[in-house]
Scaffold this active site. Structure first.
Site, mmCIF file in Angstrom:
data_model
loop_
_atom_site.group_PDB
_atom_site.id
_atom_site.type_symbol
_atom_site.label_atom_id
_atom_site.label_comp_id
_atom_site.label_asym_id
_atom_site.label_seq_id
_atom_site.Cartn_x
_atom_site.Cartn_y
_atom_site.Cartn_z
ATOM 1 N N ILE A 476 0.818 -0.999 0.197
ATOM 2 C CA ILE A 476 -0.054 -0.019 0.032
ATOM 3 C C ILE A 476 0.877 1.170 0.136
ATOM 4 O O ILE A 476 0.350 2.290 0.289
ATOM 5 C CB ILE A 476 -1.024 -0.029 1.165
ATOM 6 C CG1 ILE A 476 -0.357 -0.071 2.488
ATOM 7 C CG2 ILE A 476 -1.990 -1.326 1.056
ATOM 8 C CD1 ILE A 476 -1.313 0.107 3.741
ATOM 9 N N GLY A 477 2.159 1.145 -0.641
ATOM 10 C CA GLY A 477 3.154 2.205 -0.378
ATOM 11 C C GLY A 477 4.113 2.135 0.459
ATOM 12 O O GLY A 477 4.890 2.889 0.708
ATOM 13 N N THR A 478 4.222 0.677 1.223
ATOM 14 C CA THR A 478 5.087 0.768 2.431
ATOM 15 C C THR A 478 6.225 0.302 2.015
ATOM 16 O O THR A 478 7.284 0.288 2.969
ATOM 17 C CB THR A 478 4.159 -0.278 3.363
ATOM 18 O OG1 THR A 478 3.651 -1.388 2.514
ATOM 19 C CG2 THR A 478 2.946 0.652 4.041
ATOM 20 N N ASN A 626 14.476 -2.487 6.119
ATOM 21 C CA ASN A 626 15.142 -1.760 4.938
ATOM 22 C C ASN A 626 14.909 -0.195 5.526
ATOM 23 O O ASN A 626 13.852 0.356 5.615
ATOM 24 C CB ASN A 626 14.216 -2.075 3.678
ATOM 25 C CG ASN A 626 14.773 -0.717 2.562
ATOM 26 O OD1 ASN A 626 15.014 0.081 2.767
ATOM 27 N ND2 ASN A 626 14.580 -1.383 1.385
ATOM 28 N N LYS A 628 15.448 2.550 4.326
ATOM 29 C CA LYS A 628 15.047 3.607 3.537
ATOM 30 C C LYS A 628 13.468 3.635 3.445
ATOM 31 O O LYS A 628 12.906 4.698 3.458
ATOM 32 C CB LYS A 628 15.436 3.249 1.949
ATOM 33 C CG LYS A 628 15.018 4.644 1.111
ATOM 34 C CD LYS A 628 15.492 3.992 -0.744
ATOM 35 C CE LYS A 628 16.823 4.472 -0.534
ATOM 36 N NZ LYS A 628 17.371 4.327 -1.870
ATOM 37 N N GLY A 697 6.566 -3.630 13.899
ATOM 38 C CA GLY A 697 5.855 -2.442 13.280
ATOM 39 C C GLY A 697 6.307 -1.179 13.366
ATOM 40 O O GLY A 697 6.950 -0.810 14.410
ATOM 41 N N GLY A 699 5.130 1.848 10.803
ATOM 42 C CA GLY A 699 4.260 2.491 10.192
ATOM 43 C C GLY A 699 3.391 3.525 10.929
ATOM 44 O O GLY A 699 3.012 4.344 10.358
ATOM 45 N N GLU A 700 2.785 2.752 11.988
ATOM 46 C CA GLU A 700 1.724 3.577 12.785
ATOM 47 C C GLU A 700 2.425 4.139 14.024
ATOM 48 O O GLU A 700 2.090 5.004 14.367
ATOM 49 C CB GLU A 700 0.920 2.557 13.065
ATOM 50 C CG GLU A 700 -0.120 1.949 11.893
ATOM 51 C CD GLU A 700 -1.086 1.020 12.362
ATOM 52 O OE1 GLU A 700 -2.307 1.176 11.841
ATOM 53 O OE2 GLU A 700 -0.912 -0.020 12.957
#
Length: 737
Positions: A476-478, A626, A628, A697, A699-700
């Site tokens: 989803i773009g992650t 990763n 980046k 995780g 992203g959140e």
């Protein structure tokens, strides 16, 4: 290609992974900032998103939406719509009124009333030969209504709510602790409803072939989405296939199946041809789920030394009638800070608005910043530095359960983050001024629960020594394509260009999907297990144990022997299958990710404008797969937090509940000039309880403390406290007088 020889490895996480597998591998591609394999496709516009590929003879659908918040639709100007150019069908209540040319002679089956629960609810679907014809006909629809909007619940009440027993908790006597406290805070804070606003709007293209449905859609969790769509259509999940190779942002808004997939599937079946439905941006706001607004009462009781004796966090949120989901605002509050007297309260109001649902970091994204505002107020009352107050209140174990932490790096994040940011230079509230600008610094802790979800993957090792990763995981773009490629390449000793990753097809092994910050760790673990199953077979062919063999640059090395993989495979195709399941480690310890976030702002005394000058964060979230893509996730999450603090606010008309700001012109997300350079640091971290990769995780977590840090910085700059998000200029001007 020869028929694959299959080997499997299934792991349930019942015990921590004491040995770090990747400490023994040799390829050196994991945890490197490699580019995304699909990056060129995306930047050249050749990556195909949901609405980019239409089979021949595709027809187009557009929804008719309810103009009322509560009531019933009893009829529709169907004959008029059927007669409009290009119209093929009108669908209402899962029944279709065919165009006369389709053989139904214009007869309409009897229609029962459709109940309406919110303004903008889809109540019918018009299908036509072209997108424009479908849109024009749908906009000409005139539903016949029984309007009960005057009885609709459109605003969150504090005195009319449900209190689910399973979502309440109490320990000790918080009221007594508040009475006896040397320093106390008891305040109510508010956050608004918010919208996901993904770059790619919701879209679906559906077609049927020999009784099997295929849908190209923009969805995050294909295993679940297949089951949802099959249930909606009343068919077996085995007859549903969903393709989502690229998803243009989700943030939770595409976790579940939405109207467009169901409508396109029904229309395609009845018409016998493909049907595409792409939602207009305004339709996305009106007809997909939102983050609930909240009112939160925070009570903090501290002794003279600033140590917490009690903490209370009660939240009032909204949900739709009959919906089981409600925003888990207090999710991190039971374990973030110490205090023997505790109250956690969760209250749900039923409103005639679009259903709330998961949005990036559901719970913590709006709960953690509010707790952090209250902690800053307590620090000021106690005369303590805000960082020091938090350091004094980090618990040794989960204070709500007594469970040990799998790891707790909050202290490290706070100390290192403060030093990196230059926190020692923080001015006294309202003391630093540059012309019309008041300057301030603020900080907040960041915390997010960590979970592992069931996930499966396969790796096919081909006779030429190349590998293909297969799983229905979405990107989803992650960066899913990048990290799964890196995991397989590292585990099998292959250069990344010799590994191809195929995602986003529900016919592939079912993964966790993208959501909850569990996607990378869960799907990545299943890829690792598939690779380990292959390694065991390669070692057998080498005549050694797997831990005696090194794989590097497409060669197997054991003792003084080296064999190229094609030679070792001898024309065979091997298939490794991996499956991960959560186990005892999800129950016996408290797992979380940790961070500390810092902001510097300038506040205009003339306009009330807030300029964000600096934003920084230090995170501890397991192995970074990763750097980046991880940094990109943090930047995105922190920009999310900027929006929460300063701009984002869904406005509903109190008369009928319709969205007032239903596009990106009026729903203000941060733009380039709103975002300063963002400094991000990752602490070296491993958590053996989390999964075999010891990853977590990210992203959140990144958005959980940002808004708190920014609003605390505004308070430091102005000497005024703000307890309602977002902090817009009108609120600043009112506070400054």
């Amino acid at each position: 290609m020869s028929e694959p020889i299959t080997f499997k490895r299934h792991l349930r996480m019942n015990t921590p992974e004491k040995a770090d597998f990747f400490d023994q591998t040799a390829q050196g591609v994991l945890s490197q900032p490699l580019d995304r394999p699909e990056g060129k496709l995306k930047v050249t516009g050749t990556a195909s998103y949901a609405d980019d590929v239409h089979p021949p003879e595709t027809a187009y659908g557009w929804f008719v939406r309810a103009p009322i918040a509560k009531g019933w639709v009893t009829g529709l100007n169907t004959a008029e719509l059927r007669a409009m150019p290009g119209v093929l069908a009108v669908i209402r209540d899962d029944r279709m009124i065919m165009h006369p040319a389709q053989g139904q002679q214009g007869k309409s089956p009897p229609q029962g009333p459709s109940e309406v629960f919110y303004a903008g609810q889809p109540v019918a679907l018009v299908v036509a030969e072209t997108f424009e014809q479908a849109r024009d006909a749908a906009q000409a629809a005139r539903p016949e209504l029984i309007d009960r909007s005057d009885k609709a619940a459109l605003k969150l009440p504090l005195d009319d709510y449900e209190t689910p027993k399973s979502k309440q908790a109490a320990q000790g006597d918080l009221d007594k602790a508040m009475t006896e406290a040397a320093f106390a805070v008891d305040q109510v804070y508010e956050t608004p409803s918010m919208s996901h606003s993904a770059m790619e709007p919701h879209a679906a293209v559906a077609w049927w072939d020999d009784g099997k449905l295929t849908v190209r859609g923009s969805y995050q969790m294909l295993k679940t989405n297949v089951a949802e769509l099959a249930d909606a259509l009343g068919i077996s999940a085995r007859k549903v296939r969903i393709l989502a190779p690229y998803v243009g942002g989700g943030f939770g808004g595409k976790l579940g199946i939405s109207h467009e997939a169901v409508g396109a599937a029904i229309a395609a079946q009845r018409l016998g041809r493909p049907v595409a439905i792409a939602l207009h941006r305004r339709n996305v706001y009106e007809a997909t789920h939102r983050r609930s607004e909240s009112r939160q009462r925070i009570r903090l009781a501290a002794g003279a030394d600033g140590r917490l004796a009690g903490i209370g966090h009660e939240a009032w949120v909204s949900s739709m009638f009959g919906d089981s989901f409600s925003e888990p605002v207090t999710q991190a509050s039971p374990f973030t800070y110490a205090g023997e007297n505790r109250v956690i309260g969760h209250h749900v109001a039923r409103l005639n608005l679009t259903a709330p649902g998961s949005m990036r970091a559901p719970g913590e994204a709006i709960g953690v910043p509010i707790v952090e505002l209250a902690m800053d107020e307590l620090a000021q009352a106690a005369g303590l530095d805000p960082v020091e107050l938090r350091l004094r209140n980090i618990p040794d174990e989960d204070p709500s359960t007594g469970k040990p932490f799998s790891s707790n790096r909050l202290e490290d994040c706070l100390r290192q983050g403060a030093e990196r940011f230059g926190w020692a230079d923080r001015p006294e509230p309202g003391a630093r001024r540059e012309g019309e600008w008041l300057i301030g610094m603020g900080m907040a802790s960041a915390v997010r629960v960590n979970t592992l979800e069931p996930s499966e993957a396969a790796i096919i090792l081909l006779p030429d020594g190349t590998a293909r990763v297969e799983t229905d995981m979405t990107d989803i773009g992650t960066g899913s394509y990048a990290i799964l490629t890196q995991i397989a390449a590292e585990a099998l000793g292959l250069p990344v260009e010799r590994v191809t990753t195929v995602l986003g097809d529900s016919d592939l092994p079912p993964s966790s999907g993208s959501g909850g910050s569990f996607g990378a760790a869960s799907s990545g673990s299943s890829v690792l297990l598939a690779a380990q199953a292959l390694r065991a077979q390669l070692a057998e062919r080498m005549g050694c144990d797997a831990d005696e063999m090194t794989l590097k640059d497409g060669q197997a090395i054991a003792g003084n022997r080296t064999r190229a993989l094609p030679d070792l495979l001898a024309g065979d195709t091997l298939r490794g299958e991996g499956a991960i399941d959560p186990g005892a480690t999800s129950q016996t310890v408290r797992q979380a990710t940790w961070g500390a976030q810092f902001a510097e702002v300038a506040v205009s005394t003339v306009t009330g404008e807030v300029q964000l000058r600096r934003l920084a964060a230090t995170f501890a979230c397991g192995r970074i797969l990763n750097p980046k893509t991880a940094r990109s996730q943090c930047i995105g999450g922190m920009i999310f937090g900027i929006g929460s603090a300063l701009t984002e606010h869904v406005a509903h008309d109190p008369r009928d509940g319709h969205f007032v700001n239903r596009d990106l012109a009026e729903y203000h997300v941060p733009a380039n000039l709103d975002v300063p350079k963002i400094d991000i640091a990752f602490l070296p971290d491993r958590d053996a309880h989390a999964n075999p990769m010891q990853a977590k995780g990210i992203g959140e977590l990144a958005c959980c403390g940002t808004a708190g840090a920014i609003v605390n910085a505004i308070a430091n700059a102005t000497g005024k406290r703000f307890r309602e998000f977002p902090v817009t200029l009108d609120k600043v001007l009112a506070a400054l007088g």
